[in-house]
Motif scaffolding. Structure first.
Motif: not given
Length: 94
Positions: A44-54
């Motif tokens: 259920r995790l969507i990573d929209a940080s584009q590889g940057r720090r969350t």
């Protein structure tokens, strides 16, 4: 078929439907780290940080967890401006 959904910019060209947002939180606390790991395990995790720090975690009504590299305060201000605009469309006061 037309969608009149308001989109919320969460950084780097990523947008989400503003009406689906339940909470915007900082990722630094232990409960938020557990929430993030649990969402990852349950897909259920969507990573929209584009590889940057969350810098913020967005929780949706479908129980998805979205990670963003934009500060939680900035996203909440954008969401607040969106809500304000929506209320003005329904009831203009001029």
């Amino acid at each position: 078929m037309s969608c009149r959904c308001k989109l919320l910019n969460i950084g780097f060209g990523n947008t989400i439907v503003a009406e689906r947002v339940v909470a915007i939180v900082n990722p630094s606390s232990a409960p938020m780290k557990r929430l993030r790991e649990e969402a990852k395990v349950n897909s259920r995790l969507i990573d929209a940080s584009q590889g940057r720090r969350t810098r913020s975690i967005i929780i949706t009504d479908s129980n998805h967890i979205i990670l963003s590299a934009i500060q939680a305060e900035t996203i909440s201000q954008r969401l607040g401006a969106d809500v304000l605009t929506k209320s003005e469309e329904k009831d203009p006061k001029y």
